[in-house]
Structures are given as structure tokens and as C-alpha cells.
Design a protein around this motif. Structure first.
Motif, PDB file in Angstrom:
ATOM      1  N   MET A 111     -32.265  39.897  -9.816  1.00  0.00           N
ATOM      2  CA  MET A 111     -31.235  38.582 -10.165  1.00  0.00           C
ATOM      3  C   MET A 111     -30.402  38.360  -8.843  1.00  0.00           C
ATOM      4  N   LEU A 112     -29.975  39.197  -8.099  1.00  0.00           N
ATOM      5  CA  LEU A 112     -29.129  39.101  -7.075  1.00  0.00           C
ATOM      6  C   LEU A 112     -29.722  37.953  -6.085  1.00  0.00           C
ATOM      7  N   CYS A 113     -31.047  38.116  -5.964  1.00  0.00           N
ATOM      8  CA  CYS A 113     -31.769  37.147  -4.835  1.00  0.00           C
ATOM      9  C   CYS A 113     -31.577  35.766  -5.506  1.00  0.00           C
ATOM     10  N   GLU A 120     -29.439  35.367   5.228  1.00  0.00           N
ATOM     11  CA  GLU A 120     -28.983  36.898   5.491  1.00  0.00           C
ATOM     12  C   GLU A 120     -28.990  37.595   3.898  1.00  0.00           C
ATOM     13  N   GLN A 121     -28.095  36.829   3.018  1.00  0.00           N
ATOM     14  CA  GLN A 121     -28.057  37.592   1.644  1.00  0.00           C
ATOM     15  C   GLN A 121     -29.298  37.907   0.968  1.00  0.00           C
ATOM     16  N   LEU A 122     -30.176  36.637   1.083  1.00  0.00           N
ATOM     17  CA  LEU A 122     -31.512  36.741   0.218  1.00  0.00           C
ATOM     18  C   LEU A 122     -32.219  38.103   0.846  1.00  0.00           C
ATOM     19  N   ALA A 190     -32.999  30.140 -10.927  1.00  0.00           N
ATOM     20  CA  ALA A 190     -33.149  30.550 -12.346  1.00  0.00           C
ATOM     21  C   ALA A 190     -34.383  31.518 -12.364  1.00  0.00           C
ATOM     22  N   LEU A 191     -35.355  31.176 -11.603  1.00  0.00           N
ATOM     23  CA  LEU A 191     -36.544  32.086 -11.733  1.00  0.00           C
ATOM     24  C   LEU A 191     -36.316  33.685 -11.245  1.00  0.00           C
ATOM     25  N   PHE A 192     -35.479  33.846 -10.246  1.00  0.00           N
ATOM     26  CA  PHE A 192     -35.160  34.907  -9.950  1.00  0.00           C
ATOM     27  C   PHE A 192     -34.038  35.541 -10.763  1.00  0.00           C
TER      28      PHE A 192
END
Length: 428
Positions: A111-113, A120-122, A190-192
Motif C-alpha cells: 500500500m505504501l508503494c 527513492e520512496q518507492l 490504485a493498484l498498489f
């Protein structure tokens, strides 16, 4: 008379239906089977989302192919670490509790992805997701291997493994639906975010699935004697040769798989100029082959034995890899060959969970299984990079073929040196 009765029963069992083993399961065993199978399918679904959204990330964020590849490599390496840690935890706090924790972990970070604001966050979120993804397989495989009786262990654990193909198919289906309803810039997020849904499944596991009896007996015995298991016990003189050979077995299986699946699409599209690679039809054929391969291998590992089954599927995967990379073919031929590609490359994994379960004693089964499987994953994760480097000096096709042949050769040699464990009763 008794001998005749037992022989007749054995013949009847051998000739019974494909799922007759399932009829013999208790309610608790069935709940465990479905919790592990569904958990692994959801694990695969969340994991496979990335492969579908990479083109969108390249287009919307402007990330390079190298950065996209780095996300994949970090995910695999983190999953290896996660599987290793989960194996140790499953020996310490229990198989079921570890399974619950790993599912919650990978669901949350998937979900955080979807909420990541930059590369960097991803990368961080995906790496942490991988940590849970690797742990889920270890906990589920140990749990399933201990719950099912010896004569059905290969079939049951192999059919749990087949959940990967189902999750892969679910991810492809969700990708198609979500990207048809939303603009690409929103659809990948949305997918993640949908990937958090497996967390709900933990409620079922917590309520209906219990620890295996053999594990509970072992924990009670260890508590009474004060002789708690240590992770390092798998490197003690009694087990170290088994540990090292099993690690080589998994390295061969995973190195071969990553060598084929990572670079083969690029080779066929860029050097063979085949257009069917990007079609949903080709992907469907490969997924179908994978699922059937898992199922057939699950049955054969109990019929033929663990070692012979590994060798047959490794030879098949090696042959199909060399065929793809050395023989000319058209789009239609390649489409047909997608089925045996999925069949052999995936089917080789079906017997892995049962075999590793049977190789280690209960007190360190999670630690041994977690280390060996994920050592193979960590080394196998380097194969795509090595193939890319070697292809600077030889054709990509020859590099793929050489690494795949070497990997499956290692698997075969390791299988030949390990003991046959089919039908083995687990010991405390």
C-alpha cells in the motif's frame, strides 16, 4: 489376510482420483491448506504488480530502466533477508504467528508503494515489501509441511506453491481492470493500494489455523530441558553438509528461473524481433503453463520421489531455455512454447517446500528452510545482472542459455547428492 488388505488399500489409493489426498484431510488440515495457498497467491499478486506498472513509472516519473531494474533487485535481496529472518522467527514464536506477521507486513508496504512521491520512496517501500514477501513463503511452507501426513506432503505443499500462478493471474487481471477505469498516472497507485487487502485475510488465519502438533511438542520439550534451538545449529557438524547442499539446490532452481524470466523477453523482442512478447495472450499461456507445471510436479514429487522430480523438471527447463535462445522461431511457435516454458521453470519449485521440510529436524526446520531457500534467492537475484554484464562480450541469447544451463546443472548435481526423503516421517 492383513497383508493382502494393506496391499489392496495401497493399490486403491494409488489409482484413486487426482484430489483423493484432499478427501483424507481433517478440517484443521484443510483450513491450513487454504490459508497457506490463499496467502501465497495474495503474496504473488502484490509482488507481480511492479512488473505491470514499470512502463507507467518510466513514462510518468521519467525513471530509467536501470532504476526500474534496481527496484526489482532490491526487492529480491530484501525478500531473501526476510525469508531468512522469518525462518528463525517461525522456530522461535511459531509458524502461524510468523505467517500472520509476514502477510500484514507485505500488505502494508505494498500500500505504501502506492503512496510514494518519488523514486527513492518507492525503492524503500518496495524493498520493505520484499522483506515480508520472502518471509511469507518460508512460514507457509514450514507450516504446511508439518501439518500434512508424509505420503501426501509433496502434493499438498506443491499445490500451495501453485498459488503463485493464481496470484500472478490475479495481478494481470487487476492491472487490466484498473488501467481501463483510471488514467495511468492514478491507476498504478490504485493498484498498489489494492495490495493492502491481504491484511484482512490474517483475521481468518488467526481464528481458524493452529500450530502443528509436532511443533508444539518440540517447543514443550525444549522448554522442559532448557535446550532452546539456535539458528547456528544448521551449521553444526550434523547438519552443515545438508544445509550447504540444499542451498546449492535452491540456488540452481532460482538462478535458472531468474536467468530465463528476466532476460528472455528482451532477447526475443530485440534480437528476434518477435512482437507477441507484449501481448496478454503470451502472458496467459505462460501463466497457464506455470499453474499446470506446479500441479503436475506436486503429484510427481510423491509418485517419483523428490530427487527424480527435480532432475526431470530441471532438464525440461534447461532444454526449453536452450531452444528459445538457439533455434529460429516465429511468433506463433514462440506463443506455443510459452506453455512448456512456464511449465518447467515454475514446476521445478513444487517439490521444494516438502523436500526442505523433510531435510531438517523440527527444532531448526524454519531456520534451515528459511536459510537454504533464501540463500538461493539471493544468489539467483545476481543472475540477471551477470547475464547483462556477460552479454557485452557475447550474444544475449548465448549468455541466457549458458547461465540457465549452469544453474540447472548445479540443481541436478545437488539433488543427486542429497538423500531421498519421500514418505519421511517428521521427527522432533
Amino acid at each position: 489376510m492383513n497383508g493382502h488388505t494393506e496391499a489392496s488399500a495401497a493399490v486403491a489409493e494409488t489409482n484413486s482420483g487426482f484430489l483423493s489426498w484432499y478427501d483424507r484431510l481433517t478440517n484443521q488440515e484443510r483450513r491450513t491448506f487454504w490459508s497457506c495457498k490463499i496467502g501465497y497467491a495474495l503474496d504473488a499478486m502484490d509482488t507481480q504488480f511492479l512488473s505491470f506498472v514499470i512502463p507507467t513509472l518510466i513514462a510518468t516519473w521519467g525513471i530509467t530502466k536501470g532504476q526500474a531494474g534496481l527496484i526489482g533487485t532490491v526487492t529480491l535481496l530484501a525478500s531473501a533477508a526476510g525469508g531468512w529472518v522469518a525462518g528463525i522467527l517461525s522456530d522461535r514464536i511459531g509458524r502461524v504467528r510468523t505467517l500472520q506477521l509476514t502477510i500484514l507486513w507485505f500488505a502494508f508496504f505494498t500500500m505504501l508503494c502506492g503512496l510514494a512521491q518519488n523514486f527513492e520512496q518507492l525503492l524503500i517501500a518496495r524493498g520493505l515489501m520484499g522483506f515480508g514477501f520472502g518471509g511469507e513463503w518460508t512460514a507457509g511452507a514450514v507450516l504446511m509441511g508439518e501439518v500434512i501426513r508424509a505420503k501426501d506432503r509433496g502434493k499438498a505443499v506443491g499445490m500451495v506453491q501453485a498459488g503463485w500462478a493464481l496470484g500472478w493471474g490475479m495481478s494481470a487481471l487487476l492491472f487490466t481492470v484498473v488501467f481501463s477505469l483510471l488514467p495511468a498516472a492514478m491507476a498504478w497507485r490504485a493498484l498498489f493500494i489494492i495490495g493492502v487487502l491481504p491484511a484482512i485475510f490474517v483475521i481468518f488465519i488467526r481464528r481458524f489455523v493452529s500450530e502443528p502438533e509436532i511443533y508444539e511438542r518440540q517447543k514443550a520439550q525444549s522448554a522442559a530441558t532448557g535446550n532452546e534451538a539456535r539458528f547456528t545449529d544448521i551449521f553444526a557438524p550434523a547438519l552443515i553438509t545438508t544445509t550447504l547442499r540444499a542451498a546449492l539446490l535452491t540456488t540452481g532452481a532460482q538462478g535458472g528461473y531468474y536467468a530465463i524470466t528476466t532476460w528472455l523477453p528482451t532477447f526475443l523482442a530485440t534480437e528476434r524481433h518477435l512482437t507477441v512478447m507484449g501481448t496478454g495472450g503470451y502472458l496467459a499461456v505462460v501463466i497457464a503453463g506455470s499453474y499446470v507445471g506446479y500441479l503436475i510436479s506436486a503429484v510427481l514429487t510423491d509418485r517419483l520421489g523428490r530427487k527424480l522430480n527435480f532432475i526431470l523438471f530441471a532438464l525440461g527447463a534447461m532444454t526449453i531455455a536452450l531452444t528459445y535462445t538457439n533455434l529460429p522461431m516465429t511468433d506463433s511457435v514462440m506463443l506455443v512454447l510459452g506453455f512448456p516454458l512456464g511449465f518447467f521453470a515454475s514446476g521445478v519449485f513444487s517439490g521444494m517446500g516438502a523436500f526442505l521440510t523433510e531435510l531438517f529436524p523440527t527444532r531448526v526446520r524454519g531456520s534451515g528452510q528459511g536459510f537454504c531457500y533464501n540463500f538461493g534467492r539471493a544468489i539467483g537475484a545476481l543472475f540477471p545482472f551477470l547475464i547483462g554484464a556477460v552479454s557485452q562480450h557475447m550474444s544475449l541469447g548465448h549468455a541466457i542459455g549458458a547461465f540457465a544451463a549452469a544453474a540447472y546443472g548445479v540443481l541436478i548435481l545437488a539433488a543427486l547428492t542429497l538423500p531421498e526423503t519421500r514418505g519421511k516421517q517428521l521427527e522432533s
